[in-house]
Design a protein around this motif. Structure first.
Motif: not given
Lengths: 294, 402
Positions: B64, B68, B105, B116, B121, B258, B310-311, B313-314, B345
């Protein structure tokens, strides 16, 4: 008797060194009915201002800051006004900060001081002080309270002080709300295309004034003037500035007392020293004819 | 009025008032001989600060990782109903949130969630609590994000509203009462006046909240003697450490799987304090030392660290209100209704779009703007590092109006 005299002399000597305490300026509870102090006042000095306003501290430190006194007032369950009294080093510093923060002024006709007022915030400059009041929920009923607080405080402050530096700039053609006082590179950031460093050697003793000027369509031009203590200081600053311009600036022509330049946007400018004053004209669409012909 | 006692400005060198006005907009000089190419971008100098960005870049990217699945894509949703008569309409904000996510998306909300997240999570919602109630991240936006996660099966206890300072979260209304079932966590505490920040061992009580194995290193940049702090004690109170290392919060490195970034919409000088700064300065301690020498560069390099890269996502930038000057602290006279949420992202593309809009707003309000590349070089650095897209020509902005 000798001991008493000695102690008295010692006190007289030490008095200026004792910190001024601005808490007597704070309006008491119920100055405005129903508005009371919610907690003890907090005081921040130049050494720990970052603890209060973090990212916003730098500009105050650059202008010359001595002390901040913060008092919160509440009324009922929802009314909350935070009062900040900034003691700056001098009226130039206070006015400099005020001009940076006031934007387009909105004045209340009943209040004669230099100020701007909205339902969320009031900013006042008097003497070496800047007052900042924040009305947390923007309730219009708190506006008279903010005015009352400011009247109380300004009534205890001295005269407005010497701002003759502002007379260095012509008023004709000045774009409204563009007038500024600068004391370092941070305050100069938007007006100075030559560098983001303190290349003009501004400090607590050397301030600059600047504004924008418009005479027709197109972008306004920028004028900055810096009065130094003497010709030697101005010459030193001139030579330093010329040697430190940003890599994005190209010097086009130069002499012992001036240089013309082109900035990163291909706009032109001219820096000149005349006796103890340095003048910078920037954001020109073209160089003045006599410079272009050199 | 008395005549000021300055030495008169010689007419032969400096302009008097009448001459100055005459020369405004004067005709062109003989410039045809000059080459007028664009000057170089602000070039790196040989004395740039050495950091551990290289270590971050060597770490293999997770599935992720930034930028993104939608590099360079930004969605702006505008709804005037979101802010009417100074009141936020939570229902309008919720609609905008859904429009933005689905437009970004190309899928419905359920499918977007699966893109995501998984139900296992632990999701951190990084808010900006500064300047309540005007310019902080709106609780209504946080509600919308939580409802999306919760509604798709993520337990509320797996959602953490977080920021660097615990008391700022409280002051901005991010409390257990307001957000029942959701964790609220500050990376650290700070005692404005007093010694309650010190434990029995004399060290900061929040030291244990930071991960000694996860840091942003800046050689020679210590938190000692930094202007604006009385002494080491004063600095440590706010920043926990004062060495050459800024440690990431253990919340970020060990607990969260995330991150959803929910920054505010405001300026900081001629730059912005939005997506990248919200995490760049909000995920770790000992940042006071970084402001002067590295300011915006931190915003890119910290996001390159694997615990963020890497975490994250948005990002949804809260532009319901904006502040166009006087930032990053709240200055009410510069706050204005902007009625927008921004989705991406790719936080660097998002910040570039928001920077452009902020510049236009500042100009429209008569603020003198410096558009020197130095205020956005950090975004171009991100593109060079392949963390995101910063070239406006490559960014695709979709604008939806309610």
């Amino acid at each position: 008797m000798k001991k008493i005299l000695s102690a008295g002399l010692l006190l007289l000597f030490l008095a200026p060194l004792v910190r001024a305490d601005d808490t007597p300026l704070l309006p008491p509870s119920n100055l405005a009915k129903g508005w009371v102090r919610s907690r003890p006042a907090k005081v921040f000095t130049s050494s720990d201002l970052y603890g209060y306003i973090d990212g916003g501290a730098e500009i105050f430190l650059e202008y010359g800051f001595e002390r901040l006194t913060v008092q919160q007032y509440v009324s009922g369950k929802t009314g909350e006004i935070t009062l900040e009294i900034y003691r700056m080093t001098d009226p130039v510093a206070a006015q400099g900060i005020y001009l940076m923060k006031c934007g387009e002024e909105h004045r209340d006709s009943s209040f004669a001081e230099i100020h701007t007022l909205s339902k969320y915030q009031m900013l006042v400059r008097r003497a070496s002080f800047l007052l900042n009041l924040t009305n947390r929920d923007g309730d219009a009923r708190a506006v008279p309270v903010m005015l009352a607080f400011c009247r109380y405080i300004t009534g205890k402050l001295g005269p407005n002080g010497d701002l003759r530096i502002l007379d260095l700039l012509p008023r004709e053609g000045m774009v409204s709300h563009s007038l500024r006082i600068f004391r370092g590179p941070y305050s100069l950031q938007s007006y100075n295309p030559l560098s983001d460093k303190n290349i003009f050697l501004l400090n607590k003793s050397v301030a600059a004034v600047g504004a924008e000027y418009r005479a027709g369509p197109g972008e306004p031009e920028t004028l900055i003037r810096i009065p130094y203590p003497d010709t030697l200081a101005a010459d030193r600053a001139f030579r330093y500035a010329r040697s430190q311009v940003d890599t994005s600036v190209r010097i086009l022509t130069q002499s012992d007392e001036s240089f013309a330049f082109r900035d990163y946007r291909n706009r032109f400018g001219l820096l000149r020293r005349a006796r103890e004053i340095i003048e910078i004209r920037a954001n020109l669409s073209a160089l003045p004819a006599e410079e272009g012909a050199r | 009025m008395k005549t000021p006692k300055y030495a008169s400005l010689p007419d032969t060198t400096l302009l008097n008032r009448r001459d100055f006005v005459k020369t405004l907009g004067a005709g062109a000089a003989a410039l045809s001989g000059l080459m007028l190419g664009r000057p170089e971008l602000h070039a790196a100098t040989g004395d740039e600060v050495v950091t551990n960005i290289g270590d971050f870049m060597k770490t293999p990217k997770g599935p992720h990782a930034l930028p993104g699945p939608f590099p360079g894509k930004v969605v702006q949703v505008i709804d005037p109903q979101s802010l009417l008569n100074d009141a936020i309409d939570g229902r309008a904000v919720r609609r905008m949130f859904e429009q933005g996510v689905t437009s970004l998306t190309g899928k419905n909300m359920k499918q977007s969630f699966r893109m995501f997240f998984t139900k296992e999570d632990v999701v951190g919602l990084k808010v900006n609590p500064v300047g309540p109630p005007l310019i902080n991240t709106r609780p209504e936006l946080v509600d919308a994000a939580i409802d999306w996660l919760d509604g798709n099966g993520l337990p509320r206890k797996n959602i953490v509203i977080w920021d660097r300072f615990d008391y700022m979260l409280r002051d901005a209304g991010f409390t257990a009462e307001r957000f029942p079932g959701v964790a609220i966590e500050g990376l650290q505490t700070m005692d404005e006046k007093g010694n309650s920040w010190k434990g029995a061992d004399g060290r900061h009580v929040s030291i244990g909240n930071f991960d000694m194995d996860a840091f942003y290193y800046a050689k020679g940049i210590e938190g000692k003697g930094v202007r604006g702090y009385t002494d080491d004690e004063n600095y440590l109170n706010q920043h926990v450490f004062n060495n050459e290392y800024s440690y990431f919060g253990r919340l970020v490195t060990k607990k969260l799987t995330k991150i959803v970034n929910l920054p505010a919409f405001k300026n900081t000088g001629n730059g912005i304090s939005m997506a990248t700064k919200n995490l760049g300065y909000g995920s770790l301690c000992n940042t006071g030392r970084l402001q002067a020498p590295l300011v915006f560069r931190v915003c890119t390099e910290v996001l390159a660290a694997p615990w963020i890269r890497d975490k994250l996502v948005l990002t949804v930038t809260d532009g319901i209100r904006g502040q166009y000057d006087g930032g990053p602290d709240v200055n009410a006279q510069f706050v204005y209704p902007n009625h927008s949420l921004y989705f991406a992202t790719d936080p660097f593309a998002l910040d570039m779009i928001c920077q452009q809009q902020m510049v236009e707003k500042r100009k429209a309000m008569g603020v003198k703007v410096n558009e020197h590349p130095r205020f956005t070089d950090y975004l171009r650095l991100a593109e060079k590092l392949e963390l995101g897209i910063a070239d406006p020509a490559k960014i695709r902005l979709t604008t939806l109006r309610a």
